[in-house]
Motif scaffolding. Structure first.
Motif, PDB file in Angstrom:
ATOM      1  N   LYS A 193       3.535   2.708   5.817  1.00  0.00           N
ATOM      2  CA  LYS A 193       3.118   2.083   4.692  1.00  0.00           C
ATOM      3  C   LYS A 193       4.521   1.803   3.841  1.00  0.00           C
ATOM      4  CE  LYS A 193      -1.587   3.161   4.484  1.00  0.00           C
ATOM      5  NZ  LYS A 193      -2.968   3.730   3.619  1.00  0.00           N
ATOM      6  N   THR A 194       4.489   0.674   2.901  1.00  0.00           N
ATOM      7  CA  THR A 194       5.615   0.563   2.070  1.00  0.00           C
ATOM      8  C   THR A 194       5.326   1.434   0.976  1.00  0.00           C
ATOM      9  OG1 THR A 194       4.422  -1.231   0.943  1.00  0.00           O
ATOM     10  CG2 THR A 194       5.417  -1.950   3.016  1.00  0.00           C
ATOM     11  N   GLU A 195       6.551   1.426   0.275  1.00  0.00           N
ATOM     12  CA  GLU A 195       6.523   2.303  -0.932  1.00  0.00           C
ATOM     13  C   GLU A 195       5.550   1.881  -1.893  1.00  0.00           C
ATOM     14  OE1 GLU A 195       9.640   3.970  -4.223  1.00  0.00           O
ATOM     15  OE2 GLU A 195      10.267   2.684  -2.717  1.00  0.00           O
ATOM     16  N   GLU A 196       5.275   0.488  -2.233  1.00  0.00           N
ATOM     17  CA  GLU A 196       4.526   0.135  -3.261  1.00  0.00           C
ATOM     18  C   GLU A 196       2.925   0.432  -2.752  1.00  0.00           C
ATOM     19  OE1 GLU A 196       4.821  -1.141  -6.166  1.00  0.00           O
ATOM     20  OE2 GLU A 196       6.972  -0.749  -5.775  1.00  0.00           O
ATOM     21  N   LYS A 199       2.524   4.123  -3.283  1.00  0.00           N
ATOM     22  CA  LYS A 199       2.318   4.564  -4.903  1.00  0.00           C
ATOM     23  C   LYS A 199       0.838   4.023  -5.142  1.00  0.00           C
ATOM     24  CE  LYS A 199       7.105   3.954  -6.349  1.00  0.00           C
ATOM     25  NZ  LYS A 199       8.085   3.205  -7.124  1.00  0.00           N
ATOM     26  N   PHE A 200       0.335   2.837  -4.729  1.00  0.00           N
ATOM     27  CA  PHE A 200      -1.090   2.525  -5.144  1.00  0.00           C
ATOM     28  C   PHE A 200      -1.869   3.642  -4.644  1.00  0.00           C
ATOM     29  CE2 PHE A 200      -4.917   0.349  -4.284  1.00  0.00           C
ATOM     30  CZ  PHE A 200      -5.390   0.077  -5.416  1.00  0.00           C
ATOM     31  N   GLU A 201      -1.877   4.052  -3.375  1.00  0.00           N
ATOM     32  CA  GLU A 201      -2.932   4.902  -2.726  1.00  0.00           C
ATOM     33  C   GLU A 201      -2.792   6.379  -3.467  1.00  0.00           C
ATOM     34  OE1 GLU A 201      -4.511   6.046   1.578  1.00  0.00           O
ATOM     35  OE2 GLU A 201      -3.097   4.458   1.324  1.00  0.00           O
ATOM     36  N   ILE A 202      -1.492   6.705  -3.595  1.00  0.00           N
ATOM     37  CA  ILE A 202      -1.432   7.937  -4.384  1.00  0.00           C
ATOM     38  C   ILE A 202      -2.091   7.978  -5.891  1.00  0.00           C
ATOM     39  CG2 ILE A 202       0.437   9.560  -5.587  1.00  0.00           C
ATOM     40  CD1 ILE A 202       2.209   8.687  -3.216  1.00  0.00           C
ATOM     41  N   ALA A 203      -1.813   7.077  -6.459  1.00  0.00           N
ATOM     42  CA  ALA A 203      -2.539   6.832  -7.822  1.00  0.00           C
ATOM     43  C   ALA A 203      -4.018   6.788  -7.655  1.00  0.00           C
ATOM     44  CB  ALA A 203      -2.038   5.665  -8.569  1.00  0.00           C
ATOM     45  N   ALA A 204      -4.218   6.090  -6.692  1.00  0.00           N
ATOM     46  CA  ALA A 204      -5.826   5.711  -6.467  1.00  0.00           C
ATOM     47  C   ALA A 204      -6.796   7.269  -6.237  1.00  0.00           C
ATOM     48  CB  ALA A 204      -6.027   4.808  -5.557  1.00  0.00           C
ATOM     49  N   SER A 205      -5.587   8.004  -5.386  1.00  0.00           N
ATOM     50  CA  SER A 205      -6.420   9.163  -5.145  1.00  0.00           C
ATOM     51  C   SER A 205      -6.295  10.243  -5.955  1.00  0.00           C
ATOM     52  CB  SER A 205      -5.676   9.635  -3.680  1.00  0.00           C
ATOM     53  OG  SER A 205      -5.951   8.888  -2.818  1.00  0.00           O
ATOM     54  N   GLY A 206      -5.883  10.044  -7.462  1.00  0.00           N
ATOM     55  CA  GLY A 206      -5.650  10.735  -8.300  1.00  0.00           C
ATOM     56  C   GLY A 206      -4.355  12.169  -7.925  1.00  0.00           C
ATOM     57  N   LEU A 207      -3.490  11.502  -7.276  1.00  0.00           N
ATOM     58  CA  LEU A 207      -2.469  12.548  -7.033  1.00  0.00           C
ATOM     59  C   LEU A 207      -1.096  12.019  -7.907  1.00  0.00           C
ATOM     60  CD1 LEU A 207      -2.665  12.469  -3.162  1.00  0.00           C
ATOM     61  CD2 LEU A 207      -3.269  14.280  -4.662  1.00  0.00           C
ATOM     62  N   ILE A 208       0.054  12.845  -7.705  1.00  0.00           N
ATOM     63  CA  ILE A 208       1.251  12.587  -8.590  1.00  0.00           C
ATOM     64  C   ILE A 208       2.273  12.340  -7.546  1.00  0.00           C
ATOM     65  CG2 ILE A 208       2.679  13.414 -10.081  1.00  0.00           C
ATOM     66  CD1 ILE A 208       0.430  15.040 -11.482  1.00  0.00           C
ATOM     67  N   ASP A 240       5.069  14.375  -1.814  1.00  0.00           N
ATOM     68  CA  ASP A 240       6.390  13.657  -1.739  1.00  0.00           C
ATOM     69  C   ASP A 240       6.498  12.773  -0.399  1.00  0.00           C
ATOM     70  OD1 ASP A 240       7.557  15.539  -3.597  1.00  0.00           O
ATOM     71  OD2 ASP A 240       7.226  17.094  -2.135  1.00  0.00           O
ATOM     72  N   ILE A 241       7.287  11.568  -0.659  1.00  0.00           N
ATOM     73  CA  ILE A 241       7.387  10.776   0.518  1.00  0.00           C
ATOM     74  C   ILE A 241       8.948  10.632   1.228  1.00  0.00           C
ATOM     75  CG2 ILE A 241       5.161   9.617  -0.008  1.00  0.00           C
ATOM     76  CD1 ILE A 241       6.946   7.476  -1.375  1.00  0.00           C
ATOM     77  N   TRP A 242       9.029  10.438   2.134  1.00  0.00           N
ATOM     78  CA  TRP A 242      10.227  10.027   2.986  1.00  0.00           C
ATOM     79  C   TRP A 242      10.287   8.507   2.941  1.00  0.00           C
ATOM     80  CZ3 TRP A 242       8.597  14.906   2.390  1.00  0.00           C
ATOM     81  CH2 TRP A 242       9.602  15.738   2.411  1.00  0.00           C
ATOM     82  N   ILE A 243      11.194   7.787   2.702  1.00  0.00           N
ATOM     83  CA  ILE A 243      10.983   6.417   2.871  1.00  0.00           C
ATOM     84  C   ILE A 243      12.446   5.718   3.444  1.00  0.00           C
ATOM     85  CG2 ILE A 243      11.756   5.857   0.474  1.00  0.00           C
ATOM     86  CD1 ILE A 243       9.522   3.405   0.600  1.00  0.00           C
ATOM     87  N   THR A 244      12.393   4.966   4.359  1.00  0.00           N
ATOM     88  CA  THR A 244      13.659   4.357   4.852  1.00  0.00           C
ATOM     89  C   THR A 244      14.441   3.527   3.986  1.00  0.00           C
ATOM     90  OG1 THR A 244      12.455   2.531   5.940  1.00  0.00           O
ATOM     91  CG2 THR A 244      12.920   4.507   7.233  1.00  0.00           C
ATOM     92  N   SER A 245      15.573   3.382   3.903  1.00  0.00           N
ATOM     93  CA  SER A 245      16.411   2.507   3.340  1.00  0.00           C
ATOM     94  C   SER A 245      17.789   2.123   3.923  1.00  0.00           C
ATOM     95  CB  SER A 245      16.833   3.271   1.766  1.00  0.00           C
ATOM     96  OG  SER A 245      17.693   4.394   1.974  1.00  0.00           O
ATOM     97  N   ASP A 246      18.505   1.288   3.309  1.00  0.00           N
ATOM     98  CA  ASP A 246      19.626   0.705   3.745  1.00  0.00           C
ATOM     99  C   ASP A 246      20.674   1.517   3.887  1.00  0.00           C
ATOM    100  OD1 ASP A 246      18.637  -1.707   4.217  1.00  0.00           O
ATOM    101  OD2 ASP A 246      18.753  -2.523   2.327  1.00  0.00           O
ATOM    102  N   ALA A 247      20.485   2.745   2.833  1.00  0.00           N
ATOM    103  CA  ALA A 247      21.582   3.424   2.614  1.00  0.00           C
ATOM    104  C   ALA A 247      21.875   4.532   3.917  1.00  0.00           C
ATOM    105  CB  ALA A 247      21.499   4.477   1.112  1.00  0.00           C
ATOM    106  N   PRO A 248      22.922   5.033   4.257  1.00  0.00           N
ATOM    107  CA  PRO A 248      23.016   5.894   5.416  1.00  0.00           C
ATOM    108  C   PRO A 248      22.060   7.347   4.999  1.00  0.00           C
ATOM    109  CG  PRO A 248      25.176   5.923   4.088  1.00  0.00           C
ATOM    110  CD  PRO A 248      24.270   4.757   3.500  1.00  0.00           C
ATOM    111  N   PRO A 249      21.544   7.912   6.049  1.00  0.00           N
ATOM    112  CA  PRO A 249      20.604   8.977   5.760  1.00  0.00           C
ATOM    113  C   PRO A 249      21.544  10.346   5.325  1.00  0.00           C
ATOM    114  CG  PRO A 249      21.145   8.798   8.175  1.00  0.00           C
ATOM    115  CD  PRO A 249      21.502   7.434   7.469  1.00  0.00           C
TER     116      PRO A 249
END
Length: 260
Positions: A193-196, A199-208, A240-249
């Motif tokens: 999933k995308t970051e957005e 975030k929506f699913e985490i909040a909807a699940s009552g998580l932080i 916690d989540i790991w999300i891909t980005s343009d920056a080098p790992p």
């Protein structure tokens, strides 16, 4: 006075070699007696000493006390302890009742006269267990804990602002969420999933949402999560989540650890 000379009388070469052999044998016996009987006896070779318990003793008492037991000491570290008198022994190595050789040095940690100053860490959004471990690492003490209605069981306030200098041993009071409606359920699957969306699913699940960490791959896609999907968690837990980005790992040494 006439000079006395020691003369070995021999009738032939055979007798001469026998007498030389006797002299060499006697010399060897004397050397063996010196190294294996006399020297060990004079130096207490092979004898062990039981290390006494030095904890609580004052430094001024130690030298004479240890001299009597043929031991030495060295102050290796110091720490502050409100419950012990200054310049008393807090820890020792080797431990009490260990067996050591005579002349062994005992390494000590003593109580400092004045506490060292440490920088107050930021405990907000940590679980109470993580906050307690962090305080111990900074040689601070968890004080009172006040609970207030909140979805997650995390630290909301701390009595000392993060970044402020405080003495070691300071009691830190905390305000934490009581985890109201803290029911168990399985962690949602955020992989792909995308970051957005996450975030929506985490909040909807009552998580932080905890740490958002970089990962290699197509930018904007979640590749890993902690806790993993399907794991039993509670309302208000951190994910916690790991999300891909343009920056080098980042390398393993550079990547920060997620909140646990």
């Amino acid at each position: 006075m006439a000079e006395t000379k020691f003369i070995i009388k021999t009738n032939n070469k055979r007798d001469l070699w026998i007498q030389i052999g006797i002299v060499l044998l006697l010399s060897l016996i004397i050397l063996l007696i010196f190294f294996f009987i006399y020297l060990p006896w004079t130096t207490n070779h092979g004898e062990s000493i039981t290390v006494p318990d030095l904890r609580g003793m004052k430094l001024e008492e130690l030298e004479e006390f240890l001299d009597d037991k043929d031991l030495r000491y060295e102050v290796q570290d110091s720490t502050f302890d409100l419950n012990m008198p200054p310049l008393s022994v807090k820890e020792q190595y080797p431990k009490a009742n260990s067996k050591v050789k005579a002349g062994r040095k005992i390494y000590l940690t003593v109580v400092a006269k004045n506490p060292r100053m440490v920088t107050m860490p930021n405990l907000k959004d940590m679980s109470l267990k993580s906050a307690e471990m962090t305080l111990k690492n900074y040689k601070l003490i968890m004080g009172s804990i006040t609970l207030k209605p909140y979805l997650g069981s995390v630290v909301l306030e701390q009595s000392v602002t993060s970044g402020q200098k405080v003495p070691e041993g300071t009691h830190i009071n905390l305000v934490a969420g009581d985890g109201a409606n803290n029911k168990e359920f399985t962690a949602p699957d955020l992989i792909g999933k995308t970051e957005e969306e996450a975030k929506f699913e985490i909040a909807a699940s009552g998580l932080i949402l905890g740490s958002v960490l970089p990962a290699p791959g197509t930018p904007g896609t979640i590749t890993k999560q902690n806790p993993a999907a399907g794991t039993t968690i509670r309302t208000g837990d951190i994910i916690d989540i790991w999300i891909t980005s343009d920056a080098p790992p980042t390398t393993p040494d550079q990547q920060q650890e997620p909140n646990l």
